[in-house]
Design a protein around this motif. Structure first.
Motif, PDB file in Angstrom:
ATOM      1  N   LYS A   7       0.833  -1.193   0.000  1.00 64.45           N
ATOM      2  CA  LYS A   7       0.000   0.000   0.000  1.00 64.45           C
ATOM      3  C   LYS A   7       0.871   1.248   0.000  1.00 64.45           C
ATOM      4  CE  LYS A   7      -3.894  -2.083   2.466  1.00 64.45           C
ATOM      5  NZ  LYS A   7      -4.779  -1.986   3.664  1.00 64.45           N
ATOM      6  N   PRO A   8       0.534   2.215  -0.817  1.00 64.48           N
ATOM      7  CA  PRO A   8       1.322   3.459  -0.828  1.00 64.48           C
ATOM      8  C   PRO A   8       1.189   4.194   0.500  1.00 64.48           C
ATOM      9  CG  PRO A   8      -0.706   3.724  -2.095  1.00 64.48           C
ATOM     10  CD  PRO A   8      -0.599   2.272  -1.760  1.00 64.48           C
ATOM     11  N   LYS A   9       2.250   4.869   0.881  1.00 62.53           N
ATOM     12  CA  LYS A   9       2.241   5.613   2.130  1.00 62.53           C
ATOM     13  C   LYS A   9       1.280   6.795   2.025  1.00 62.53           C
ATOM     14  CE  LYS A   9       7.017   4.569   3.426  1.00 62.53           C
ATOM     15  NZ  LYS A   9       8.347   5.134   3.751  1.00 62.53           N
ATOM     16  N   ASN A  10       0.641   7.098   3.131  1.00 66.31           N
ATOM     17  CA  ASN A  10      -0.238   8.259   3.112  1.00 66.31           C
ATOM     18  C   ASN A  10       0.596   9.534   3.025  1.00 66.31           C
ATOM     19  OD1 ASN A  10       0.484   9.216   5.830  1.00 66.31           O
ATOM     20  ND2 ASN A  10      -0.614   7.406   6.551  1.00 66.31           N
ATOM     21  N   THR A  11      -0.073  10.608   2.684  1.00 62.33           N
ATOM     22  CA  THR A  11       0.622  11.861   2.419  1.00 62.33           C
ATOM     23  C   THR A  11       1.410  12.361   3.625  1.00 62.33           C
ATOM     24  OG1 THR A  11      -1.125  12.475   0.851  1.00 62.33           O
ATOM     25  CG2 THR A  11       0.315  14.239   1.657  1.00 62.33           C
ATOM     26  N   ILE A  12       0.814  12.243   4.807  1.00 60.59           N
ATOM     27  CA  ILE A  12       1.491  12.729   6.018  1.00 60.59           C
ATOM     28  C   ILE A  12       2.778  11.952   6.258  1.00 60.59           C
ATOM     29  CG2 ILE A  12       1.323  12.968   8.519  1.00 60.59           C
ATOM     30  CD1 ILE A  12      -1.654  13.470   8.195  1.00 60.59           C
ATOM     31  N   GLN A  13       2.707  10.612   6.178  1.00 66.53           N
ATOM     32  CA  GLN A  13       3.891   9.789   6.397  1.00 66.53           C
ATOM     33  C   GLN A  13       4.959  10.068   5.353  1.00 66.53           C
ATOM     34  OE1 GLN A  13       4.472   7.731   9.085  1.00 66.53           O
ATOM     35  NE2 GLN A  13       6.528   7.794   8.215  1.00 66.53           N
ATOM     36  N   LYS A  14       4.516  10.314   4.130  1.00 70.14           N
ATOM     37  CA  LYS A  14       5.451  10.625   3.048  1.00 70.14           C
ATOM     38  C   LYS A  14       6.222  11.906   3.354  1.00 70.14           C
ATOM     39  CE  LYS A  14       5.394  12.333  -1.708  1.00 70.14           C
ATOM     40  NZ  LYS A  14       4.535  12.669  -2.861  1.00 70.14           N
ATOM     41  N   HIS A  15       5.509  12.924   3.802  1.00 68.58           N
ATOM     42  CA  HIS A  15       6.166  14.192   4.110  1.00 68.58           C
ATOM     43  C   HIS A  15       7.071  14.082   5.338  1.00 68.58           C
ATOM     44  CE1 HIS A  15       3.361  15.916   1.203  1.00 68.58           C
ATOM     45  NE2 HIS A  15       4.068  17.017   1.247  1.00 68.58           N
ATOM     46  N   ILE A  16       6.694  13.253   6.276  1.00 64.88           N
ATOM     47  CA  ILE A  16       7.550  13.025   7.450  1.00 64.88           C
ATOM     48  C   ILE A  16       8.846  12.348   7.027  1.00 64.88           C
ATOM     49  CG2 ILE A  16       7.795  11.725   9.606  1.00 64.88           C
ATOM     50  CD1 ILE A  16       4.819  12.175  10.097  1.00 64.88           C
ATOM     51  N   ASP A  17       8.739  11.364   6.131  1.00 67.76           N
ATOM     52  CA  ASP A  17       9.935  10.664   5.641  1.00 67.76           C
ATOM     53  C   ASP A  17      10.849  11.622   4.872  1.00 67.76           C
ATOM     54  OD1 ASP A  17       8.981   8.351   6.743  1.00 67.76           O
ATOM     55  OD2 ASP A  17       8.175   7.541   4.873  1.00 67.76           O
ATOM     56  N   ILE A  18      10.246  12.486   4.055  1.00 69.09           N
ATOM     57  CA  ILE A  18      11.031  13.477   3.306  1.00 69.09           C
ATOM     58  C   ILE A  18      11.713  14.444   4.267  1.00 69.09           C
ATOM     59  CG2 ILE A  18      10.886  15.432   1.710  1.00 69.09           C
ATOM     60  CD1 ILE A  18       8.600  13.941   0.306  1.00 69.09           C
ATOM     61  N   LEU A  19      10.975  14.856   5.287  1.00 69.53           N
ATOM     62  CA  LEU A  19      11.530  15.762   6.300  1.00 69.53           C
ATOM     63  C   LEU A  19      12.752  15.149   6.963  1.00 69.53           C
ATOM     64  CD1 LEU A  19      11.349  18.270   8.180  1.00 69.53           C
ATOM     65  CD2 LEU A  19       9.801  16.926   9.620  1.00 69.53           C
ATOM     66  N   LYS A  20      12.621  13.910   7.425  1.00 67.62           N
ATOM     67  CA  LYS A  20      13.726  13.246   8.106  1.00 67.62           C
ATOM     68  C   LYS A  20      14.940  13.103   7.198  1.00 67.62           C
ATOM     69  CE  LYS A  20      10.870  10.448  11.239  1.00 67.62           C
ATOM     70  NZ  LYS A  20      10.451   9.055  11.595  1.00 67.62           N
ATOM     71  N   ALA A  21      14.704  12.633   5.968  1.00 67.40           N
ATOM     72  CA  ALA A  21      15.802  12.385   5.037  1.00 67.40           C
ATOM     73  C   ALA A  21      16.518  13.680   4.661  1.00 67.40           C
ATOM     74  CB  ALA A  21      15.278  11.683   3.787  1.00 67.40           C
ATOM     75  N   THR A  22      15.749  14.735   4.374  1.00 64.83           N
ATOM     76  CA  THR A  22      16.340  16.001   3.943  1.00 64.83           C
ATOM     77  C   THR A  22      17.079  16.687   5.077  1.00 64.83           C
ATOM     78  OG1 THR A  22      14.509  16.271   2.368  1.00 64.83           O
ATOM     79  CG2 THR A  22      15.881  18.206   2.812  1.00 64.83           C
ATOM     80  N   VAL A  23      16.476  16.683   6.260  1.00 67.04           N
ATOM     81  CA  VAL A  23      17.119  17.294   7.430  1.00 67.04           C
ATOM     82  C   VAL A  23      18.439  16.594   7.727  1.00 67.04           C
ATOM     83  CG1 VAL A  23      16.960  17.556   9.937  1.00 67.04           C
ATOM     84  CG2 VAL A  23      15.019  18.193   8.494  1.00 67.04           C
ATOM     85  N   LEU A  24      18.430  15.272   7.720  1.00 67.29           N
ATOM     86  CA  LEU A  24      19.648  14.511   8.016  1.00 67.29           C
ATOM     87  C   LEU A  24      20.719  14.746   6.960  1.00 67.29           C
ATOM     88  CD1 LEU A  24      21.081  12.469   9.806  1.00 67.29           C
ATOM     89  CD2 LEU A  24      20.043  10.630   8.459  1.00 67.29           C
ATOM     90  N   ALA A  25      20.323  14.734   5.681  1.00 67.35           N
ATOM     91  CA  ALA A  25      21.285  14.943   4.598  1.00 67.35           C
ATOM     92  C   ALA A  25      21.899  16.341   4.668  1.00 67.35           C
ATOM     93  CB  ALA A  25      20.606  14.730   3.251  1.00 67.35           C
ATOM     94  N   THR A  26      21.054  17.344   4.927  1.00 65.70           N
ATOM     95  CA  THR A  26      21.544  18.726   5.018  1.00 65.70           C
ATOM     96  C   THR A  26      22.467  18.897   6.217  1.00 65.70           C
ATOM     97  OG1 THR A  26      19.481  19.537   4.031  1.00 65.70           O
ATOM     98  CG2 THR A  26      20.869  21.148   5.160  1.00 65.70           C
ATOM     99  N   TYR A  27      22.089  18.286   7.329  1.00 64.75           N
ATOM    100  CA  TYR A  27      22.912  18.363   8.542  1.00 64.75           C
ATOM    101  C   TYR A  27      24.295  17.776   8.277  1.00 64.75           C
ATOM    102  CZ  TYR A  27      24.271  17.834  13.450  1.00 64.75           C
ATOM    103  OH  TYR A  27      24.932  17.906  14.653  1.00 64.75           O
ATOM    104  N   LYS A  28      24.345  16.593   7.661  1.00 66.13           N
ATOM    105  CA  LYS A  28      25.622  15.940   7.383  1.00 66.13           C
ATOM    106  C   LYS A  28      26.447  16.737   6.381  1.00 66.13           C
ATOM    107  CE  LYS A  28      24.260  11.151   8.346  1.00 66.13           C
ATOM    108  NZ  LYS A  28      24.090   9.787   7.771  1.00 66.13           N
ATOM    109  N   GLU A  29      25.771  17.281   5.376  1.00 66.48           N
ATOM    110  CA  GLU A  29      26.472  18.060   4.354  1.00 66.48           C
ATOM    111  C   GLU A  29      27.151  19.278   4.960  1.00 66.48           C
ATOM    112  OE1 GLU A  29      25.486  20.592   0.251  1.00 66.48           O
ATOM    113  OE2 GLU A  29      23.900  19.524   1.313  1.00 66.48           O
TER     114      GLU A  29
END
Length: 280
Positions: A7-29
């Motif tokens: 089942k595709p992820k709901n919109t809220i979960q999708k945005h939470i996953d994007i938030l986590k991934a982007t924040v972590l990547a930016t922090y490391k960069e």
């Protein structure tokens, strides 16, 4: 036969996953270049020391200025400085650069809006700044300069600082959107920064302006970036002869964020139609 379908992820979960991934990547960069960020540690204290010299000279002939004592004035500038470390933003420069070079076209193909992606980047960048910039300067002001940096109400101070954080991003992002119309936005960006800092109370407390200018500033959104979070931190709000309870002024700040978000949506819908991908 297994008929289970993922089942595709709901919109809220999708945005939470994007938030986590982007924040972590930016922090490391940015953590790899934290020494570059650490240079800004000196900017805040130097700005504050200049204010100390100026206001010590002013208060040598006056006991108070606009009802503020020397200690209150220095506390104001101390709070402004540390709040600016939290709300710093460069979304305007980043967006106009992507538009000008044509690299923005890659974001048109992604399943997430660039605005949300840029906001997540800002969170990651400022999380790194929290311990690289904010905490060292906070301790310097608190322990060396003896500036009272304990908020009158921690919860309201955090809410107001967060709203100021969001509003700063939305305003800067709207300036970046003008890149859809302008070849370069550098001149506009610089003019806006001066206007914003002046009207937001970064350079001088807004209560030092003449009464009729204060009335104009009261209805402009700039005060909600720095002046309001600073006054909420201190525990009292006054502008144009109007004193408001902290919950009320924070509510006004929230309304300003909503209005600015609607302005962003309008500018975006108009600007995106002009993007041609030149330079890509």
């Amino acid at each position: 036969m297994n008929t289970y379908k993922h089942k595709p992820k709901n919109t809220i979960q999708k945005h939470i996953d994007i938030l986590k991934a982007t924040v972590l990547a930016t922090y490391k960069e940015w953590a790899a270049y934290r020494s570059h960020m650490a240079v800004s540690i000196f900017v805040g204290p130097v700005f504050f020391l200049v204010q100390v010299f100026i206001w010590n000279a002013v208060y040598s002939i006056n006991d108070s200025v606009s009802g503020l004592t020397l200690n209150q004035m220095l506390t104001y500038y101390g709070v402004v400085t540390v709040i600016n470390y939290l709300t710093f933003d460069s979304a305007d420069w980043n967006l106009q650069m992507l538009i000008r070079t044509g690299k923005f076209i890659t974001f048109m193909l992604r399943p997430v809006s660039h605005c949300y992606y840029a906001f997540c980047q800002k969170i990651g960048h400022r999380l790194l700044a929290l311990w690289v910039e904010f905490i060292p300067v906070y301790l310097l002001f608190l322990l060396v300069f003896k500036i009272n940096l304990v908020p009158a109400n921690l919860i309201w101070a955090l809410i107001s600082a967060t709203l100021g954080f969001i509003l700063m991003f939305l305003m800067n992002y709207c300036i970046g959107i003008t890149g859809f119309w302008l070849t370069k936005t550098e001149g506009l960006r610089r003019a806006f920064i001066i206007l914003r800092d002046l009207c937001a109370g970064v350079l001088v407390p807004l209560t030092l302006f003449p009464g009729f200018i204060q009335k104009i500033l009261f209805f402009l959104p700039f005060q909600f970036i720095t002046y309001v979070p600073t006054r909420v931190f201190i525990g009292s709000y006054e502008l144009a002869g109007i004193s408001l309870p902290i919950p009320y002024v924070v509510g006004m700040q929230a309304v300003a964020v909503i209005i600015m978000f609607l302005i962003y949506k309008l500018l975006w819908s108009l600007g995106i139609k002009r993007f041609t991908g030149v330079g890509a």
